[in-house]
Motif scaffolding. Structure first.
Motif, PDB file in Angstrom:
ATOM      1  N   VAL A  21      41.684  42.555  30.898  1.00  0.00           N
ATOM      2  CA  VAL A  21      41.348  41.053  30.965  1.00  0.00           C
ATOM      3  C   VAL A  21      42.086  40.238  31.600  1.00  0.00           C
ATOM      4  N   ILE A  22      41.445  39.176  32.420  1.00  0.00           N
ATOM      5  CA  ILE A  22      42.483  38.250  33.095  1.00  0.00           C
ATOM      6  C   ILE A  22      41.783  36.887  32.785  1.00  0.00           C
ATOM      7  N   CYS A  23      42.836  36.100  32.866  1.00  0.00           N
ATOM      8  CA  CYS A  23      42.682  34.276  32.603  1.00  0.00           C
ATOM      9  C   CYS A  23      43.359  33.771  33.785  1.00  0.00           C
ATOM     10  N   LEU A  24      42.522  33.103  34.640  1.00  0.00           N
ATOM     11  CA  LEU A  24      42.961  32.239  35.679  1.00  0.00           C
ATOM     12  C   LEU A  24      42.901  30.744  35.430  1.00  0.00           C
ATOM     13  N   ALA A  25      43.833  30.253  35.929  1.00  0.00           N
ATOM     14  CA  ALA A  25      43.796  28.673  35.677  1.00  0.00           C
ATOM     15  C   ALA A  25      43.852  27.948  37.045  1.00  0.00           C
ATOM     16  N   TYR A  26      43.066  26.982  37.637  1.00  0.00           N
ATOM     17  CA  TYR A  26      43.153  26.393  38.676  1.00  0.00           C
ATOM     18  C   TYR A  26      42.914  24.716  38.451  1.00  0.00           C
ATOM     19  N   GLY A  27      43.806  24.005  39.157  1.00  0.00           N
ATOM     20  CA  GLY A  27      43.493  22.591  39.161  1.00  0.00           C
ATOM     21  C   GLY A  27      44.873  21.763  39.161  1.00  0.00           C
ATOM     22  N   PHE A  31      43.266  18.750  33.016  1.00  0.00           N
ATOM     23  CA  PHE A  31      42.294  19.665  32.557  1.00  0.00           C
ATOM     24  C   PHE A  31      42.003  20.563  33.889  1.00  0.00           C
ATOM     25  N   PRO A  32      43.006  21.572  34.175  1.00  0.00           N
ATOM     26  CA  PRO A  32      42.515  22.751  34.943  1.00  0.00           C
ATOM     27  C   PRO A  32      41.355  23.343  34.644  1.00  0.00           C
ATOM     28  N   LYS A  33      40.760  24.095  35.527  1.00  0.00           N
ATOM     29  CA  LYS A  33      39.461  24.938  35.366  1.00  0.00           C
ATOM     30  C   LYS A  33      40.081  26.356  34.909  1.00  0.00           C
ATOM     31  N   VAL A  34      39.659  26.807  33.790  1.00  0.00           N
ATOM     32  CA  VAL A  34      40.337  28.129  33.216  1.00  0.00           C
ATOM     33  C   VAL A  34      39.213  29.180  33.218  1.00  0.00           C
ATOM     34  N   VAL A  35      39.335  30.264  33.827  1.00  0.00           N
ATOM     35  CA  VAL A  35      38.334  31.204  33.930  1.00  0.00           C
ATOM     36  C   VAL A  35      38.866  32.666  33.210  1.00  0.00           C
ATOM     37  N   GLN A  36      38.110  33.116  32.241  1.00  0.00           N
ATOM     38  CA  GLN A  36      38.616  34.463  31.634  1.00  0.00           C
ATOM     39  C   GLN A  36      37.491  35.480  31.880  1.00  0.00           C
ATOM     40  N   GLU A  38      36.537  39.975  31.860  1.00  0.00           N
ATOM     41  CA  GLU A  38      36.937  41.399  31.334  1.00  0.00           C
ATOM     42  C   GLU A  38      36.265  42.485  32.224  1.00  0.00           C
ATOM     43  N   PHE A  39      36.817  43.672  32.227  1.00  0.00           N
ATOM     44  CA  PHE A  39      36.294  44.673  32.865  1.00  0.00           C
ATOM     45  C   PHE A  39      36.163  46.079  31.866  1.00  0.00           C
ATOM     46  N   VAL A  40      34.926  46.278  31.486  1.00  0.00           N
ATOM     47  CA  VAL A  40      34.904  47.389  30.569  1.00  0.00           C
ATOM     48  C   VAL A  40      34.877  48.787  30.930  1.00  0.00           C
ATOM     49  N   GLY A  41      35.412  49.608  30.331  1.00  0.00           N
ATOM     50  CA  GLY A  41      35.445  50.993  30.662  1.00  0.00           C
ATOM     51  C   GLY A  41      36.055  51.949  29.324  1.00  0.00           C
ATOM     52  N   GLU A  42      36.227  52.935  29.757  1.00  0.00           N
ATOM     53  CA  GLU A  42      36.787  53.853  28.370  1.00  0.00           C
ATOM     54  C   GLU A  42      38.075  54.300  28.784  1.00  0.00           C
ATOM     55  N   LEU A  43      39.064  54.850  27.762  1.00  0.00           N
ATOM     56  CA  LEU A  43      40.222  55.307  28.031  1.00  0.00           C
ATOM     57  C   LEU A  43      40.112  56.718  27.820  1.00  0.00           C
ATOM     58  N   LEU A  44      40.095  57.617  28.720  1.00  0.00           N
ATOM     59  CA  LEU A  44      40.010  58.808  28.481  1.00  0.00           C
ATOM     60  C   LEU A  44      41.230  59.558  27.826  1.00  0.00           C
ATOM     61  N   ARG A  91      39.254  41.156  37.868  1.00  0.00           N
ATOM     62  CA  ARG A  91      40.107  40.213  38.744  1.00  0.00           C
ATOM     63  C   ARG A  91      39.147  39.614  39.785  1.00  0.00           C
ATOM     64  N   GLU A  92      38.146  40.347  40.244  1.00  0.00           N
ATOM     65  CA  GLU A  92      37.274  40.098  41.451  1.00  0.00           C
ATOM     66  C   GLU A  92      36.285  38.913  40.647  1.00  0.00           C
ATOM     67  N   GLN A  93      35.763  39.551  39.391  1.00  0.00           N
ATOM     68  CA  GLN A  93      34.926  38.480  38.624  1.00  0.00           C
ATOM     69  C   GLN A  93      35.498  37.012  38.468  1.00  0.00           C
ATOM     70  N   ALA A  94      36.604  37.035  38.086  1.00  0.00           N
ATOM     71  CA  ALA A  94      37.391  35.716  37.958  1.00  0.00           C
ATOM     72  C   ALA A  94      37.537  35.061  38.994  1.00  0.00           C
ATOM     73  N   TRP A  95      37.868  35.696  40.279  1.00  0.00           N
ATOM     74  CA  TRP A  95      38.128  34.975  41.583  1.00  0.00           C
ATOM     75  C   TRP A  95      36.674  34.404  41.791  1.00  0.00           C
ATOM     76  N   ILE A  96      35.831  35.244  41.970  1.00  0.00           N
ATOM     77  CA  ILE A  96      34.285  34.961  42.158  1.00  0.00           C
ATOM     78  C   ILE A  96      33.924  33.633  41.409  1.00  0.00           C
ATOM     79  N   ALA A  97      34.105  33.618  39.988  1.00  0.00           N
ATOM     80  CA  ALA A  97      33.729  32.542  39.327  1.00  0.00           C
ATOM     81  C   ALA A  97      34.432  31.451  39.596  1.00  0.00           C
ATOM     82  N   LEU A  98      35.551  31.542  39.818  1.00  0.00           N
ATOM     83  CA  LEU A  98      36.587  30.175  39.952  1.00  0.00           C
ATOM     84  C   LEU A  98      36.292  29.762  41.549  1.00  0.00           C
ATOM     85  N   LEU A  99      35.916  30.546  42.581  1.00  0.00           N
ATOM     86  CA  LEU A  99      35.407  30.008  43.748  1.00  0.00           C
ATOM     87  C   LEU A  99      34.394  29.356  43.755  1.00  0.00           C
ATOM     88  N   GLN A 100      33.432  29.857  42.952  1.00  0.00           N
ATOM     89  CA  GLN A 100      31.881  29.364  42.980  1.00  0.00           C
ATOM     90  C   GLN A 100      32.078  27.876  42.087  1.00  0.00           C
TER      91      GLN A 100
END
Length: 105
Positions: A21-27, A31-36, A38-44, A91-100
């Motif tokens: 999970v990642i949380c990014l804030a920008y601004g 009232f900064p823009k906050v994006v959270q 997550e990336f789901v997988g499995e722990l082996l 991280r990629e999801q958060a940056w994409i969302a924040l930039l868009q």
């Protein structure tokens, strides 16, 4: 040590779903823009294979399996984003969302 403790707690469980999970804030201002994201997988239980140069502080990467890619977390960055359009790390999801959302680019 931390991964051993987590694996001990998970011993015997069948649901091994895990998330990065990642949380990014920008601004500026109140009232900064906050994006959270997550990336789901499995722990082996054991790493399928180990990275050659495991970065310090990221012990879970060797145990975090991504079923839709049949890869471990440490392997995902070896695949260009264009070759995995439906799978982006937290991280990629958060940056994409924040930039868009902020029209920075």
């Amino acid at each position: 040590e931390i991964i051993d403790k987590v694996l001990q707690k998970l011993d015997g469980t069948t649901n091994r779903t895990a998330r990065f999970v990642i949380c990014l804030a920008y601004g500026t201002g109140d009232f900064p823009k906050v994006v959270q994201k997550e990336f789901v997988g499995e722990l082996l239980e054991k790493p399928r294979k180990l990275p050659l140069n495991q970065p310090q502080g990221f012990p879970y990467r060797a145990y975090f399996y991504i079923p839709q890619l049949d890869k471990m977390m440490f392997e995902i960055h070896d695949i260009p984003m264009n070759d995995r359009p439906d799978v982006h790390t937290h991280r990629e999801q958060a940056w994409i969302a924040l930039l868009q959302d902020t029209n920075v680019l």
